[in-house]
Scaffold this active site. Structure first.
Site, PDB file in Angstrom:
ATOM      1  CE  LYS A   1     163.169  24.676 -18.459  1.00 44.63           C
ATOM      2  NZ  LYS A   1     162.401  24.928 -19.704  1.00 44.63           N
TER       3      LYS A   1
ATOM      4  CG  LEU B   1     166.854  20.546 -12.324  1.00 46.27           C
ATOM      5  CD1 LEU B   1     166.234  20.106 -13.647  1.00 46.27           C
ATOM      6  CD2 LEU B   1     167.893  19.518 -11.857  1.00 46.27           C
TER       7      LEU B   1
ATOM      8  CD  GLU C   1     160.342   9.786 -18.000  1.00 48.67           C
ATOM      9  OE1 GLU C   1     159.813   8.675 -17.985  1.00 48.67           O
ATOM     10  OE2 GLU C   1     160.780  10.329 -19.043  1.00 48.67           O
TER      11      GLU C   1
ATOM     12  CB  ALA D   1     169.729   8.635 -25.700  1.00 47.52           C
TER      13      ALA D   1
HETATM   14  P1  0O2 Z   1     159.631   9.936 -25.499  1.00 47.35           P
HETATM   15  O1  0O2 Z   1     159.164  10.235 -26.870  1.00 47.35           O
HETATM   16  O2  0O2 Z   1     161.070  10.287 -25.262  1.00 47.35           O
HETATM   17  O3  0O2 Z   1     158.728  10.482 -24.418  1.00 47.35           O
HETATM   18  P2  0O2 Z   1     157.493   1.993 -17.442  1.00 47.35           P
HETATM   19  O4  0O2 Z   1     156.460   1.097 -18.003  1.00 47.35           O
HETATM   20  O5  0O2 Z   1     156.980   3.354 -17.041  1.00 47.35           O
HETATM   21  O6  0O2 Z   1     158.355   1.369 -16.367  1.00 47.35           O
HETATM   22  P3  0O2 Z   1     158.674   3.395 -19.598  1.00 47.35           P
HETATM   23  O7  0O2 Z   1     157.469   4.265 -19.682  1.00 47.35           O
HETATM   24  O8  0O2 Z   1     159.263   2.894 -20.894  1.00 47.35           O
HETATM   25  O9  0O2 Z   1     158.482   2.172 -18.650  1.00 47.35           O
HETATM   26  O10 0O2 Z   1     159.759   4.209 -18.758  1.00 47.35           O
HETATM   27  P4  0O2 Z   1     161.313   4.326 -18.929  1.00 47.35           P
HETATM   28  O11 0O2 Z   1     161.973   3.024 -19.210  1.00 47.35           O
HETATM   29  O12 0O2 Z   1     161.756   5.063 -17.702  1.00 47.35           O
HETATM   30  O13 0O2 Z   1     161.465   5.206 -20.249  1.00 47.35           O
HETATM   31  C1  0O2 Z   1     160.899   6.469 -20.322  1.00 47.35           C
HETATM   32  C2  0O2 Z   1     161.623   7.335 -21.339  1.00 47.35           C
HETATM   33  O14 0O2 Z   1     163.034   7.111 -21.286  1.00 47.35           O
HETATM   34  C3  0O2 Z   1     161.257   7.082 -22.790  1.00 47.35           C
HETATM   35  O15 0O2 Z   1     160.088   7.807 -23.086  1.00 47.35           O
HETATM   36  C4  0O2 Z   1     162.476   7.628 -23.533  1.00 47.35           C
HETATM   37  O16 0O2 Z   1     162.480   9.042 -23.556  1.00 47.35           O
HETATM   38  C5  0O2 Z   1     163.599   7.186 -22.601  1.00 47.35           C
HETATM   39  N1  0O2 Z   1     164.081   5.836 -22.965  1.00 47.35           N
HETATM   40  C6  0O2 Z   1     163.843   4.689 -22.292  1.00 47.35           C
HETATM   41  N2  0O2 Z   1     164.430   3.667 -22.912  1.00 47.35           N
HETATM   42  C7  0O2 Z   1     165.066   4.171 -23.994  1.00 47.35           C
HETATM   43  C8  0O2 Z   1     165.869   3.577 -25.023  1.00 47.35           C
HETATM   44  O17 0O2 Z   1     166.117   2.378 -25.068  1.00 47.35           O
HETATM   45  N3  0O2 Z   1     166.365   4.429 -25.970  1.00 47.35           N
HETATM   46  C9  0O2 Z   1     166.114   5.763 -25.966  1.00 47.35           C
HETATM   47  N4  0O2 Z   1     166.642   6.508 -26.942  1.00 47.35           N
HETATM   48  N5  0O2 Z   1     165.338   6.347 -25.009  1.00 47.35           N
HETATM   49  C10 0O2 Z   1     164.835   5.557 -24.041  1.00 47.35           C
HETATM   50  P5  0O2 Z   1     159.143   7.394 -24.300  1.00 47.35           P
HETATM   51  O18 0O2 Z   1     157.754   7.697 -23.880  1.00 47.35           O
HETATM   52  O19 0O2 Z   1     159.449   6.003 -24.754  1.00 47.35           O
HETATM   53  O20 0O2 Z   1     159.570   8.349 -25.441  1.00 47.35           O
END
Ligand code: 0O2
Length: 226
Positions: free
Chosen positions: A45, A48, A166, A178
């Site tokens: 942060k 950034l 992340e 989102a």
């Molecule tokens: P939270 O509660 O936000 O932490 P991988 O197996 O690592 O390649 P992963 O872990 O699904 O896949 O990674 P990806 O695709 O980079 O997504 C990580 C985070 O991006 C998610 O964390 C969400 O915060 C966000 N995200 C990804 N796809 C979507 C989506 O389709 N819709 C929304 N609203 N957010 C998304 P978490 O842990 O799922 O949830």
């Protein structure tokens, strides 16, 4: 149940033969882990904010609208380790989970996202682990965002440790989308019919939002060249 009780229960659950003082030791390691990730978030942060301030000094505007951050809750950490069949321990969390520390950067324009991403990925203190460009390659449901996982160096009294963070970078409009989609996803576990009827509409909104983001960027350039 508070976070401490949750960790203690999860530890007792997977290592029932542990003596109470060993369980407290494992709990303390979880606390150390949280401190490490918390510090990594602060470092990212700060960097950034330095970029944002420099940008403002040079170009008289801020590319970043706001920055949010979160540490994954004990429930989510233990839940994700369980789901992925990893051991439930601080060492396992550190080795297998890369989203314990999360930073979300909300930008004004798409070009700002790529500018910030470029600065972060080229920064010599950070070690890049992974990039996912869901803006050029949106997810099927319409999700758009730029994801980076990088290791941030954390200096403590015992030396330097790298901690993965992340970083999700997106525009205000993408973030708006989102957050609604996240709610739908959450609700859909309870009522799949409602979710199904809204999925198509959300996808359409994602496309409209994408075209608005592009038009806003174009208009911004035109206004600036006046
Ligand atoms: P939270 O509660 O936000 O932490 P991988 O197996 O690592 O390649 P992963 O872990 O699904 O896949 O990674 P990806 O695709 O980079 O997504 C990580 C985070 O991006 C998610 O964390 C969400 O915060 C966000 N995200 C990804 N796809 C979507 C989506 O389709 N819709 C929304 N609203 N957010 C998304 P978490 O842990 O799922 O949830």
């Amino acid at each position: 149940m508070d976070d401490k009780e949750f960790y203690l229960d999860a530890i007792r659950d997977v290592v029932p033969t542990h003596k109470e003082d060993q369980i407290q030791d494992v709990f303390y390691s979880f606390l150390e882990l949280e401190h490490l990730y918390d510090s990594a978030i602060e470092i990212v942060k700060t960097q950034l904010n330095i970029f944002d301030n420099e940008f403002s000094m040079r170009f008289q505007r801020n590319p970043i609208h706001n920055i949010e951050s979160r540490i994954k809750s004990p429930q989510s950490i233990v839940g994700k380790l369980r789901r992925k069949n990893f051991p439930i321990s601080p060492e396992s969390a550190k080795k297998n989970l890369f989203d314990i520390a999360g930073v979300r950067v909300i930008c004004y324009y798409i070009e700002d996202i790529y500018a910030i991403a470029d600065l972060l990925t080229k920064h010599s203190s950070f070690k890049l682990r992974k990039i996912k460009d869901y803006i050029r390659n949106p997810k099927k449901n319409g999700y758009r965002s730029f994801h980076i996982i990088l290791d941030a160096p954390v200096y403590t009294s015992t030396g330097m440790e790298l901690a993965p963070v992340e970083i999700q970078i997106r525009t205000i409009a993408m973030d708006f989308w989102a957050s609604l989609e996240h709610q739908l996803h959450y609700k859909s576990t309870g009522d799949i019919k409602i979710a199904a009827s809204l999925t198509t509409e959300l996808k359409e909104c994602s496309e409209i939002i994408s075209s608005i983001d592009e038009r806003m960027q174009d208009m911004f350039k035109k206004i600036n060249s006046l």
